[in-house]
Design a protein around this motif. Structure first.
Motif, short mmCIF file in Angstrom:
data_model
loop_
_atom_site.label_atom_id
_atom_site.label_comp_id
_atom_site.label_asym_id
_atom_site.label_seq_id
_atom_site.Cartn_x
_atom_site.Cartn_y
_atom_site.Cartn_z
N GLY A 157 78.30 -68.42 110.43
CA GLY A 157 76.86 -68.26 110.57
C GLY A 157 76.14 -67.76 109.34
O GLY A 157 74.96 -67.41 109.42
N ALA A 158 76.82 -67.71 108.20
CA ALA A 158 76.16 -67.26 106.97
C ALA A 158 75.05 -68.24 106.59
O ALA A 158 75.23 -69.46 106.67
CB ALA A 158 77.17 -67.15 105.84
N THR A 159 73.91 -67.70 106.19
CA THR A 159 72.80 -68.56 105.79
C THR A 159 73.06 -69.18 104.43
O THR A 159 73.89 -68.70 103.65
CB THR A 159 71.49 -67.76 105.74
N ARG A 160 72.34 -70.24 104.15
CA ARG A 160 72.49 -70.91 102.86
C ARG A 160 72.13 -70.00 101.72
O ARG A 160 72.81 -69.96 100.69
CB ARG A 160 71.60 -72.17 102.84
N ALA A 161 71.08 -69.20 101.88
CA ALA A 161 70.68 -68.26 100.83
C ALA A 161 71.76 -67.21 100.58
O ALA A 161 72.03 -66.83 99.44
CB ALA A 161 69.36 -67.59 101.20
N TRP A 162 72.40 -66.73 101.67
CA TRP A 162 73.45 -65.73 101.52
C TRP A 162 74.65 -66.30 100.78
O TRP A 162 75.22 -65.64 99.91
CB TRP A 162 73.87 -65.22 102.90
N VAL A 163 75.03 -67.53 101.12
CA VAL A 163 76.16 -68.18 100.44
C VAL A 163 75.86 -68.38 98.96
O VAL A 163 76.72 -68.13 98.10
CB VAL A 163 76.48 -69.53 101.12
N LEU A 164 74.65 -68.79 98.65
CA LEU A 164 74.29 -68.98 97.25
C LEU A 164 74.35 -67.67 96.48
O LEU A 164 74.86 -67.61 95.36
CB LEU A 164 72.88 -69.57 97.15
N ARG A 165 73.84 -66.60 97.09
CA ARG A 165 73.78 -65.32 96.40
C ARG A 165 75.15 -64.67 96.27
O ARG A 165 75.48 -64.11 95.21
CB ARG A 165 72.82 -64.38 97.16
N LYS A 166 75.97 -64.75 97.30
CA LYS A 166 77.24 -64.03 97.31
C LYS A 166 78.41 -64.82 96.71
O LYS A 166 79.34 -64.23 96.15
CB LYS A 166 77.59 -63.63 98.75
N HIS A 167 78.37 -66.13 96.84
CA HIS A 167 79.52 -66.92 96.42
C HIS A 167 79.22 -67.88 95.27
O HIS A 167 79.99 -67.97 94.32
CB HIS A 167 80.07 -67.72 97.61
N VAL A 168 78.10 -68.59 95.36
CA VAL A 168 77.82 -69.64 94.36
C VAL A 168 77.44 -69.04 93.01
O VAL A 168 78.07 -69.34 92.00
CB VAL A 168 76.70 -70.58 94.87
N VAL A 169 76.42 -68.20 92.99
CA VAL A 169 75.93 -67.66 91.72
C VAL A 169 77.01 -66.89 90.96
O VAL A 169 77.20 -67.11 89.75
CB VAL A 169 74.68 -66.79 91.94
N PRO A 170 77.78 -65.97 91.59
CA PRO A 170 78.83 -65.28 90.83
C PRO A 170 79.88 -66.22 90.26
O PRO A 170 80.43 -65.96 89.19
CB PRO A 170 79.45 -64.33 91.87
#
Length: 295
Positions: free
Chosen positions: A194-207
């Motif tokens: 249920g993670a939101t797209r914004a959360w995935v981008l911030r926590k996983h994609v950007v780093p």
């Protein structure tokens, strides 16, 4: 050349957040990284301290000093209107540094945002890719001539050209890296929980894509110096009599047989900047590929 072409878009995995900065600092303090940082640091320091260390004003016309050769009083000699070339080179560094500090980060941010949006939405991806293709169809100098025809010569067309050149590079780099990260198992698990797209981008994609972007920033800085110098060389950059590295080099072309240092001085500084940024990029890239090994 982009970091994507060098193979730097692979995700870094679920590493500890502080490992990346520590590894980057280590890469910059040894080998090629230290050499590149030293070259860039010397030029940047010279440009910042130009008013203090330049023996003359860049516009000052000296009496009885027409096309003098290199000497203790004039390290790069003098030009055809009796100005000290060394002083003009020191002040001219600022124009190229300004382009690196403004245009490259702007191109990275705008291109990165476009890449993130393109990786999330199909229609936006198609539109972004076609826009990138159009931009890449124009060589930077041709693009600069077109912009200068509208805005007039000066720093604005140089900055616009560098931003435009970096948009597709960072856009495609971020898009490709983002799509790869989204395929990782722990990202799928987060989305299924249920993670939101914004959360995935911030926590996983950007780093995971940050290292690739940093490598590309160093590569883009070297290209920005080259583009800025080339546009100033052909006369669509900084307005004379304000000094720029490319402008001083262009003036020197007619005097090669009289004062060789007139041309060698600005050319040497350009080479130092381009080579320095390239060495920094290579050191950071080697750190990524070797997992913390020596560059």
């Amino acid at each position: 050349m982009s970091a994507l072409e060098l193979g730097t878009s692979e995700p870094l995995g679920d590493a500890e957040p502080d490992q990346g900065p520590r590894a980057r600092r280590g890469a910059l303090l040894r080998g090629r990284g230290l050499a590149g940082l030293s070259l860039v640091g010397v030029v940047v320091l010279a440009g910042l301290l130009a008013p203090l260390i330049a023996p003359y004003s860049p516009q000052e016309q000296l009496p009885d000093a027409n096309l003098l050769g290199a000497s203790a009083g004039h390290l790069f000699g003098t030009d055809e209107v009796n100005r000290d070339v060394f002083s003009r080179v020191l002040h001219g560094i600022r124009a190229d540094l300004l382009v690196c500090l403004i245009a490259v980060p702007c191109g990275a941010v705008l291109g990165g945002l476009l890449g993130l949006v393109a990786s999330q939405y199909g229609p936006a991806d198609v539109a972004a890719q076609r826009a990138f293709d159009i931009i890449l169809a124009f060589p930077p100098i041709i693009l600069g001539i077109g912009i200068a025809a509208v805005t007039g010569v000066g720093m604005l067309p140089v900055i616009c050209v560098v931003i435009g050149t970096e948009l597709p590079i960072f856009g495609r780099l971020v898009r490709t890296a983002t799509l790869k990260v989204r395929e990782l198992p722990y990202v799928d698990a987060a989305e299924s929980m249920g993670a939101t797209r914004a959360w995935v981008l911030r926590k996983h994609v950007v780093p995971n894509i940050l290292d690739a972007v940093i490598v590309q920033l160093a590569l883009s800085a070297s290209m920005a110096v080259f583009i800025s110098s080339a546009m100033n060389f052909i006369g669509i950059g900084v307005r004379p009599p304000s000094p720029s590295l490319g402008g001083v080099l262009a003036d020197a072309m007619a005097q090669l047989g009289t004062n060789d240092m007139y041309a060698i001085g600005p050319l040497l500084v350009i080479v130092m900047l381009v080579l320095g940024f390239q060495l920094i990029a290579q050191a950071l890239l080697a750190e990524r590929r070797h997992g913390g090994g020596a560059p």
